[in-house]
Design an enzyme around this catalytic site. Structure first.
Site, PDB file in Angstrom:
ATOM      1  N   GLY A  55       5.204  -2.933   3.325  1.00  0.00           N
ATOM      2  CA  GLY A  55       6.301  -1.982   3.141  1.00  0.00           C
ATOM      3  C   GLY A  55       7.635  -2.590   2.724  1.00  0.00           C
ATOM      4  O   GLY A  55       8.638  -1.886   2.682  1.00  0.00           O
ATOM      5  N   TRP A  57       8.717  -3.667  -0.261  1.00  0.00           N
ATOM      6  CA  TRP A  57       9.240  -3.064  -1.505  1.00  0.00           C
ATOM      7  C   TRP A  57       9.706  -1.633  -1.239  1.00  0.00           C
ATOM      8  O   TRP A  57      10.689  -1.185  -1.817  1.00  0.00           O
ATOM      9  CB  TRP A  57       8.179  -3.084  -2.610  1.00  0.00           C
ATOM     10  N   ASP A  75      -1.393   2.404  -0.411  1.00  0.00           N
ATOM     11  CA  ASP A  75      -2.111   1.136  -0.212  1.00  0.00           C
ATOM     12  C   ASP A  75      -3.483   1.400   0.391  1.00  0.00           C
ATOM     13  O   ASP A  75      -3.714   2.433   1.017  1.00  0.00           O
ATOM     14  CB  ASP A  75      -1.325   0.189   0.712  1.00  0.00           C
ATOM     15  N   ASP A  91      -7.089   4.205  -2.361  1.00  0.00           N
ATOM     16  CA  ASP A  91      -7.238   3.300  -3.500  1.00  0.00           C
ATOM     17  C   ASP A  91      -6.574   3.961  -4.707  1.00  0.00           C
ATOM     18  O   ASP A  91      -6.899   5.107  -5.031  1.00  0.00           O
ATOM     19  CB  ASP A  91      -8.748   3.101  -3.739  1.00  0.00           C
ATOM     20  N   ASP A 114       3.092  -4.021  -6.768  1.00  0.00           N
ATOM     21  CA  ASP A 114       2.986  -5.408  -6.313  1.00  0.00           C
ATOM     22  C   ASP A 114       1.532  -5.661  -5.897  1.00  0.00           C
ATOM     23  O   ASP A 114       1.248  -6.559  -5.116  1.00  0.00           O
ATOM     24  CB  ASP A 114       3.945  -5.596  -5.125  1.00  0.00           C
ATOM     25  N   LYS A 154       3.450  -6.502 -10.946  1.00  0.00           N
ATOM     26  CA  LYS A 154       3.067  -7.909 -10.768  1.00  0.00           C
ATOM     27  C   LYS A 154       1.784  -8.229 -11.529  1.00  0.00           C
ATOM     28  O   LYS A 154       0.862  -7.421 -11.595  1.00  0.00           O
ATOM     29  CB  LYS A 154       2.840  -8.199  -9.288  1.00  0.00           C
TER      30      LYS A 154
END
Ligand SMILES: C[S@@+](CC[C@H](N)C(=O)[O-])C[C@H]1O[C@@H](n2cnc3c(N)ncnc32)[C@H](O)[C@@H]1O
Length: 208
Positions: A55, A57, A75, A91, A114, A154
């Site tokens: 958590g 970000w 997540d 997902d 990320d 990312k």
């Protein structure tokens, strides 16, 4: 003093700083550093955080959007509740997860990702999986990002990076790569900053 020693010290520095200040991960600083440079997240915006656990970000995004903004995090893992944010366990490759996100917010100004694969240690494999996740994030954007919106994503640098960047370039006005200070500890990780999303999900209504 070796390079590795310096890297480890830096990692430790951000880790301790995050702990001291009550942030959930040192990744918190990475997003703030990227945003200081590119200003993608601003007050009042709607932000979707992919791969949000634990958590950090989302905490940084909440600070940037303020009370009038929206932060939704997704997540595979459960995320401890955070005041002001909505978390969904699921997902991001699963349509049902996207449907649940849409129930909270139909469209976002910024999508940040990320997401990391489970690290196998075999770099070529980890890099390929990370590239896949960056493509998944783009797929989510096609569904949920507003026209003109931005992304921060990312990716582990490697032979698939070019191909992924090409796909982003087809769909955004500007695409940059950046490596924030707090991230230079793990040398392979870089961030795509994509701005000015071209795609309109409502092409017909715009023709009138
Ligand atoms: C490095 S962590 C994210 C750290 C987070 N940004 C923070 O600041 O606390 C990467 C996360 O990506 C998540 N992830 C990987 N693949 C995913 C997927 N397909 N759907 C949702 N989450 C995923 C993992 O469960 C993991 O928690």
């Amino acid at each position: 003093m070796g390079k590795r020693w310096v890297k480890e010290k830096k990692k430790e520095y951000y880790y301790r700083k995050a702990k001291e200040l009550g942030y959930r991960s040192r990744a918190y600083f990475k997003l703030l550093q990227i945003n200081n440079r590119y200003r993608v997240i601003r007050r009042g915006m709607r932000v979707l955080d992919l791969g949000a656990a634990p958590g950090g970000w989302s905490q940084a995004a909440l600070k940037l959007v303020g009370e009038e903004g929206t932060v939704v995090g997704v997540d595979l893992k459960r995320i401890e509740p955070l005041e002001g944010a909505v978390f969904i366990k699921g997902d991001v490759r699963d349509e049902r997860t996207i449907k649940r996100v849409k129930e909270v917010c139909e469209e976002f100004d910024v999508i940040i990702s990320d997401m990391s694969p489970n690290i196998s240690g075999i770099y070529i494999m980890d890099q390929a999986r990370s590239a896949e996740l960056a493509e998944t994030a783009l797929q989510v954007a096609r569904d949920l990002l507003r026209r003109g919106g931005s992304m921060v994503v990312k990716i582990f640098e490697g032979m698939d990076t070019k191909e992924v960047l090409k796909k982003y370039r087809e769909e955004f006005r500007s695409v940059r790569l950046t490596s924030p200070k707090a991230s230079r500890t793990s040398s392979s990780e870089i961030y795509i900053v994509a701005r000015g999303f071209h795609q309109s999900r409502y092409p017909h209504s715009e023709q009138t």
